[in-house]
Design a protein around this motif. Structure first.
Motif, PDB file in Angstrom:
ATOM      1  N   PRO A  37      -9.825  -2.897   1.298  1.00  0.00           N
ATOM      2  CA  PRO A  37     -10.106  -3.398  -0.049  1.00  0.00           C
ATOM      3  C   PRO A  37     -11.534  -3.097  -0.498  1.00  0.00           C
ATOM      4  CG  PRO A  37     -10.149  -5.192   1.527  1.00  0.00           C
ATOM      5  CD  PRO A  37      -9.700  -3.968   2.275  1.00  0.00           C
ATOM      6  N   PHE A  38     -11.715  -3.174  -1.819  1.00  0.00           N
ATOM      7  CA  PHE A  38     -13.055  -3.023  -2.369  1.00  0.00           C
ATOM      8  C   PHE A  38     -13.895  -4.242  -2.010  1.00  0.00           C
ATOM      9  CE2 PHE A  38     -10.785  -0.382  -5.664  1.00  0.00           C
ATOM     10  CZ  PHE A  38     -11.275   0.820  -5.197  1.00  0.00           C
ATOM     11  N   GLN A  39     -15.183  -4.015  -1.783  1.00  0.00           N
ATOM     12  CA  GLN A  39     -16.137  -5.083  -1.534  1.00  0.00           C
ATOM     13  C   GLN A  39     -16.715  -5.549  -2.867  1.00  0.00           C
ATOM     14  OE1 GLN A  39     -18.208  -4.208   2.519  1.00  0.00           O
ATOM     15  NE2 GLN A  39     -18.189  -2.290   1.365  1.00  0.00           N
ATOM     16  N   ASP A  40     -17.572  -6.546  -2.834  1.00  0.00           N
ATOM     17  CA  ASP A  40     -18.186  -7.073  -4.058  1.00  0.00           C
ATOM     18  C   ASP A  40     -18.952  -6.022  -4.839  1.00  0.00           C
ATOM     19  OD1 ASP A  40     -17.133  -9.581  -3.570  1.00  0.00           O
ATOM     20  OD2 ASP A  40     -18.947 -10.336  -2.604  1.00  0.00           O
ATOM     21  N   ASN A  41     -19.505  -5.008  -4.163  1.00  0.00           N
ATOM     22  CA  ASN A  41     -20.261  -3.955  -4.845  1.00  0.00           C
ATOM     23  C   ASN A  41     -19.361  -2.766  -5.231  1.00  0.00           C
ATOM     24  OD1 ASN A  41     -19.796  -2.818  -2.374  1.00  0.00           O
ATOM     25  ND2 ASN A  41     -21.943  -2.456  -1.859  1.00  0.00           N
ATOM     26  N   PHE A  42     -18.049  -2.961  -5.185  1.00  0.00           N
ATOM     27  CA  PHE A  42     -17.036  -1.968  -5.572  1.00  0.00           C
ATOM     28  C   PHE A  42     -17.005  -0.724  -4.684  1.00  0.00           C
ATOM     29  CE2 PHE A  42     -17.839  -4.393  -9.482  1.00  0.00           C
ATOM     30  CZ  PHE A  42     -16.570  -4.924  -9.648  1.00  0.00           C
ATOM     31  N   ASN A  73       2.834 -10.836   0.417  1.00  0.00           N
ATOM     32  CA  ASN A  73       1.489 -10.625   0.967  1.00  0.00           C
ATOM     33  C   ASN A  73       0.438 -10.612  -0.134  1.00  0.00           C
ATOM     34  OD1 ASN A  73       3.618  -9.257   2.508  1.00  0.00           O
ATOM     35  ND2 ASN A  73       2.002  -8.838   3.979  1.00  0.00           N
ATOM     36  N   ASN A  74      -0.746 -11.144   0.169  1.00  0.00           N
ATOM     37  CA  ASN A  74      -1.883 -10.962  -0.726  1.00  0.00           C
ATOM     38  C   ASN A  74      -2.348  -9.523  -0.585  1.00  0.00           C
ATOM     39  OD1 ASN A  74      -2.051 -13.588  -1.734  1.00  0.00           O
ATOM     40  ND2 ASN A  74      -3.245 -14.267   0.015  1.00  0.00           N
ATOM     41  N   ILE A  75      -2.426  -8.812  -1.691  1.00  0.00           N
ATOM     42  CA  ILE A  75      -2.899  -7.430  -1.711  1.00  0.00           C
ATOM     43  C   ILE A  75      -4.147  -7.412  -2.590  1.00  0.00           C
ATOM     44  CG2 ILE A  75      -2.356  -5.033  -2.295  1.00  0.00           C
ATOM     45  CD1 ILE A  75      -0.649  -6.229  -0.002  1.00  0.00           C
ATOM     46  N   TYR A  76      -5.227  -6.884  -2.060  1.00  0.00           N
ATOM     47  CA  TYR A  76      -6.499  -6.872  -2.770  1.00  0.00           C
ATOM     48  C   TYR A  76      -6.760  -5.489  -3.352  1.00  0.00           C
ATOM     49  CZ  TYR A  76      -6.858 -11.174  -0.163  1.00  0.00           C
ATOM     50  OH  TYR A  76      -6.597 -12.417   0.360  1.00  0.00           O
ATOM     51  N   SER A  77      -7.522  -5.452  -4.430  1.00  0.00           N
ATOM     52  CA  SER A  77      -7.876  -4.174  -5.052  1.00  0.00           C
ATOM     53  C   SER A  77      -8.482  -3.249  -4.006  1.00  0.00           C
ATOM     54  CB  SER A  77      -8.885  -4.381  -6.181  1.00  0.00           C
ATOM     55  OG  SER A  77      -8.279  -5.046  -7.257  1.00  0.00           O
ATOM     56  N   GLY A  78      -8.017  -2.023  -3.999  1.00  0.00           N
ATOM     57  CA  GLY A  78      -8.497  -1.045  -3.035  1.00  0.00           C
ATOM     58  C   GLY A  78      -7.559  -0.843  -1.861  1.00  0.00           C
ATOM     59  N   MET A  79      -6.574  -1.735  -1.690  1.00  0.00           N
ATOM     60  CA  MET A  79      -5.643  -1.611  -0.564  1.00  0.00           C
ATOM     61  C   MET A  79      -4.527  -0.604  -0.845  1.00  0.00           C
ATOM     62  SD  MET A  79      -5.440  -5.532   0.891  1.00  0.00           S
ATOM     63  CE  MET A  79      -4.258  -5.194   2.192  1.00  0.00           C
ATOM     64  N   SER A  80      -4.570   0.021  -2.012  1.00  0.00           N
ATOM     65  CA  SER A  80      -3.585   1.037  -2.355  1.00  0.00           C
ATOM     66  C   SER A  80      -3.604   2.148  -1.313  1.00  0.00           C
ATOM     67  CB  SER A  80      -3.915   1.615  -3.725  1.00  0.00           C
ATOM     68  OG  SER A  80      -2.994   2.602  -4.085  1.00  0.00           O
ATOM     69  N   GLY A  81      -2.431   2.576  -0.896  1.00  0.00           N
ATOM     70  CA  GLY A  81      -2.319   3.612   0.124  1.00  0.00           C
ATOM     71  C   GLY A  81      -2.187   3.059   1.522  1.00  0.00           C
ATOM     72  N   GLY A  82      -2.383   1.749   1.673  1.00  0.00           N
ATOM     73  CA  GLY A  82      -2.249   1.120   2.988  1.00  0.00           C
ATOM     74  C   GLY A  82      -0.787   0.954   3.374  1.00  0.00           C
ATOM     75  N   SER A  83      -0.557   0.835   4.646  1.00  0.00           N
ATOM     76  CA  SER A  83       0.816   0.742   5.158  1.00  0.00           C
ATOM     77  C   SER A  83       1.392  -0.659   5.014  1.00  0.00           C
ATOM     78  CB  SER A  83       0.843   1.158   6.629  1.00  0.00           C
ATOM     79  OG  SER A  83       0.003   0.316   7.389  1.00  0.00           O
TER      80      SER A  83
END
Length: 118
Positions: A37-42, A73-83
């Motif tokens: 996922p993305f961190q606070d600083n993107f 499941n909770n999915i956070y921004s940036g997790m796209s492409g994860g299994s």
């Protein structure tokens, strides 16, 4: 729509475990979703994040883009492409579409039918 998944073929002296792909997914099956996922600083996190959940919905036909699974499941921004893995470690899907996408309506079947907000 932008695709963000690629399949790479490579050669190596190292031996790698290859994930088994499972096509017959069951509703209420326990699953693990992963991603960076993305961190606070993107910036993308260097740490793999995983969340536990269950398959909640299997659409009778896929949406535009091939989306067909709904899961808790909770999915956070940036997790796209994860299994998305089942309890046996078999691949059942790839994270791609969040619960509340901010760019347009993604809830349209491949045949053009728009899904009701209900």
């Amino acid at each position: 729509m932008v695709d963000d998944l690629a399949l790479l073929k490579f050669s190596s002296q190292e031996k790698y475990n290859v994930v088994k792909i499972k096509n017959d997914v069951q509703k209420n099956e326990k699953i693990l979703a992963t991603g960076f996922p993305f961190q606070d600083n993107f910036t993308q996190s260097p740490q793999l994040k995983y969340t536990m959940g269950y398959v909640k919905k299997i659409l009778h036909q896929p949406l535009i883009g091939g989306y067909q699974l709904g899961y808790s499941n909770n999915i956070y921004s940036g997790m796209s492409g994860g299994s998305i893995l089942n309890e046996k470690g078999e691949l059942i899907g790839i994270n791609a579409l969040g619960s509340y996408p901010f760019l347009g309506n993604h809830y349209i079947y491949q045949n053009g039918t728009i899904i009701s907000e209900k």
